[in-house]
Write an enzyme that holds these catalytic residues in place. Structure first.
Site, PDB file in Angstrom:
ATOM      1  N   TYR A  57       0.822  -1.216   0.000  1.00 59.05           N
ATOM      2  CA  TYR A  57       0.000   0.000   0.000  1.00 59.05           C
ATOM      3  C   TYR A  57       0.857   1.268   0.000  1.00 59.05           C
ATOM      4  O   TYR A  57       0.384   2.355  -0.298  1.00 59.05           O
ATOM      5  CB  TYR A  57      -0.940   0.039   1.208  1.00 59.05           C
ATOM      6  CG  TYR A  57      -2.053  -0.979   1.180  1.00 59.05           C
ATOM      7  CD1 TYR A  57      -2.192  -1.869   0.115  1.00 59.05           C
ATOM      8  CD2 TYR A  57      -2.971  -1.071   2.215  1.00 59.05           C
ATOM      9  CE1 TYR A  57      -3.195  -2.820   0.100  1.00 59.05           C
ATOM     10  CE2 TYR A  57      -3.985  -2.014   2.201  1.00 59.05           C
ATOM     11  CZ  TYR A  57      -4.087  -2.887   1.140  1.00 59.05           C
ATOM     12  OH  TYR A  57      -5.086  -3.830   1.126  1.00 59.05           O
ATOM     13  N   LYS A  98       3.090 -15.284   3.061  1.00 63.53           N
ATOM     14  CA  LYS A  98       2.958 -16.107   1.851  1.00 63.53           C
ATOM     15  C   LYS A  98       4.392 -16.494   1.443  1.00 63.53           C
ATOM     16  O   LYS A  98       4.867 -16.178   0.340  1.00 63.53           O
ATOM     17  CB  LYS A  98       2.223 -15.287   0.769  1.00 63.53           C
ATOM     18  CG  LYS A  98       1.900 -16.038  -0.503  1.00 63.53           C
ATOM     19  CD  LYS A  98       0.774 -17.039  -0.337  1.00 63.53           C
ATOM     20  CE  LYS A  98       0.537 -17.806  -1.638  1.00 63.53           C
ATOM     21  NZ  LYS A  98      -0.326 -18.979  -1.474  1.00 63.53           N
ATOM     22  N   ASP A 103      -3.408 -17.917   2.614  1.00 72.29           N
ATOM     23  CA  ASP A 103      -4.581 -18.558   1.990  1.00 72.29           C
ATOM     24  C   ASP A 103      -5.220 -19.574   2.935  1.00 72.29           C
ATOM     25  O   ASP A 103      -6.443 -19.628   3.074  1.00 72.29           O
ATOM     26  CB  ASP A 103      -4.238 -19.172   0.621  1.00 72.29           C
ATOM     27  CG  ASP A 103      -2.880 -19.826   0.586  1.00 72.29           C
ATOM     28  OD1 ASP A 103      -2.131 -19.708   1.578  1.00 72.29           O
ATOM     29  OD2 ASP A 103      -2.558 -20.473  -0.418  1.00 72.29           O
ATOM     30  N   ASP A 159      -5.385  -6.298   6.104  1.00 68.38           N
ATOM     31  CA  ASP A 159      -6.568  -5.567   5.665  1.00 68.38           C
ATOM     32  C   ASP A 159      -7.687  -6.564   5.336  1.00 68.38           C
ATOM     33  O   ASP A 159      -8.838  -6.418   5.757  1.00 68.38           O
ATOM     34  CB  ASP A 159      -6.184  -4.758   4.408  1.00 68.38           C
ATOM     35  CG  ASP A 159      -7.240  -3.746   4.025  1.00 68.38           C
ATOM     36  OD1 ASP A 159      -8.187  -3.543   4.803  1.00 68.38           O
ATOM     37  OD2 ASP A 159      -7.122  -3.157   2.931  1.00 68.38           O
ATOM     38  N   ASP A 172     -11.153  -7.742   7.885  1.00 71.10           N
ATOM     39  CA  ASP A 172     -12.545  -7.643   7.419  1.00 71.10           C
ATOM     40  C   ASP A 172     -13.232  -9.002   7.510  1.00 71.10           C
ATOM     41  O   ASP A 172     -14.403  -9.100   7.886  1.00 71.10           O
ATOM     42  CB  ASP A 172     -12.599  -7.128   5.972  1.00 71.10           C
ATOM     43  CG  ASP A 172     -12.805  -5.619   5.940  1.00 71.10           C
ATOM     44  OD1 ASP A 172     -12.428  -4.961   6.936  1.00 71.10           O
ATOM     45  OD2 ASP A 172     -13.332  -5.105   4.934  1.00 71.10           O
TER      46      ASP A 172
END
Ligand code: NAD
Length: 362
Positions: free
Chosen positions: A141, A186, A219, A243, A247
């Site tokens: 970001y 990851k 994942d 992020d 959520d």
């Protein structure tokens, strides 16, 4: 104790829910003999209307001098043109960056009374009590962006120092809870994730040997968070993964109106806000759920002011009113909803009468 708290109501339901949180903090101050001083400043759309800027210099100046910042929410249809040069959320990003708030904490502990509002089956929610710690000021970001006619790229970068400081924050938190940390990356694909995993492993091994660490690929974490959320204590991860996972985790709690957050840096100053937005669809009607803002005030008491007993007392009061079925419209059955004000007064009433910790201190 004395503390200066900057209040940034922002837009939409922001002023309604921060007013509720301030009322609760005043009640805590009265009960425990603390002097909390509040000063209100502009941010977001309200600040754009008044000054042309989303984060006026006076607001940042006040936040820098304060012990803690309590924020409502920013944004709304009036300022939603994506081509506008100044937008409300710029105020939020700017204040986080200016105060060096690199760790975003989101506790999720669904209350049985709200299980019905979650899309997840109740037996999976029972006993869930986790915190996601999201790195907030690095990663993709904040990396270099490039765009040509037929290509685009976003650079993801992390330094050792950026990873160390957020992992340390998460370890401290794990120590004060059940001592378990899940670091999400990851690492089978991304170089930044391989660095993340190495640094997280070293920090825990060298500095927090009492914390139990597991690594999880993002994942599979996305699946486990819904399939076995009870197994997690503290989850730490980089900005974009955090992020998305925060959520996802918010769905466990049933309503956005129940989830608080804290953004912390190296020192004690932090920014505390509900995770929901400005809810323009219900703004100004006195029906917003104030519990997420009130629970954010509890995080403020704990993390910026070091008032653990007071924080626990506010959390117990909110749990108590949920138990008693004091629900605003987002949670209530038809015709059963209370107003923002009634919900707030119910929490204050609990604080004054039911809180064992308070009685012991008196
Ligand atoms: P939102 O969170 O504002 O609202 C989503 C839905 O949840 C709405 O139906 C709303 O009524 C409901 N809701 C949210 N909080 C509630 C509460 N406390 N009590 C009862 N119901 C509640 O998200 P959105 O509609 O996507 O965004 C609205 C505006 O808020 C946009 O301008 C967006 O940019 C902004 N926003 C700001 C923040 C922030 O300030 N941190 C975060 C998210 C969105």
């Amino acid at each position: 104790m004395h503390a200066d708290i900057v209040v940034l109501p922002g837009d939409g339901i922001g002023p309604e829910v921060t007013a509720a949180a301030v009322q609760v903090l005043l009640a805590v101050g009265k009960r425990y003999g603390h002097g909390f001083r509040f000063s209100e400043h502009l941010i977001g759309g309200a600040a754009i209307d008044a000054t042309g800027e989303a984060l006026p210099a006076a607001t940042l100046e006040a936040a820098r001098r304060a012990d803690a910042v309590l924020l409502g929410a920013v944004g709304g249809p009036k300022w939603s043109d994506p081509r506008a040069p100044v937008r409300p959320e710029q105020g939020l990003l700017a204040i986080r960056a200016a105060l060096g708030l690199f760790a975003n904490l989101r506790p999720v502990a669904p209350h049985p009374a709200a299980f019905g509002a979650s899309p997840i089956k109740p037996h999976l929610l029972n006993g869930v009590d986790l915190v996601v710690v999201r790195e907030l000021t690095g990663g993709v970001y904040f990396g270099r962006r490039e765009r040509s006619d037929d290509r685009a790229s976003d650079l993801c970068e992390y330094s050792v120092g950026e990873i160390e400081r957020v992992v340390r924050r998460a370890c401290e938190l794990a120590r004060a809870r059940r001592g378990r940390l899940t670091s999400v990356d990851k690492a089978n694909v991304l170089e930044t994730s391989r660095l993340w995993r190495e640094v997280a492993a070293r920090v825990v091994r060298d500095e927090y040997p009492d914390v139990e660490l597991e690594h999880q690929l993002v994942d599979s974490m996305a699946m486990h968070l819904l399939a076995k959320p009870r197994e997690y204590d503290v989850i730490v991860t980089e900005n974009m993964f955090g992020d998305i996972l925060t959520d996802e985790a918010s769905m466990l709690a049933g309503s956005l109106g129940l989830l608080p957050s804290a953004s912390l840096g190296e020192g004690r100053v932090g920014l505390y806000e509900p995770i929901h937005g400005s809810a323009p669809d219900i703004a100004g009607r006195g029906i917003a759920n104030p519990y997420a803002a009130i629970l954010s005030a509890a995080l403020l008491l704990r993390h910026s002011l070091g008032l653990d007993a007071e924080a626990a007392c506010v959390e117990a009061a909110v749990a108590g009113v949920l138990e008693a079925g004091v629900f605003t419209a987002d949670l209530a059955a038809e015709g059963q909803a209370v107003s923002t004000r009634e919900a707030t007064l119910a929490v204050i009433d609990r604080l004054q009468h039911d809180c064992v910790v308070v009685e012991l201190r008196d």
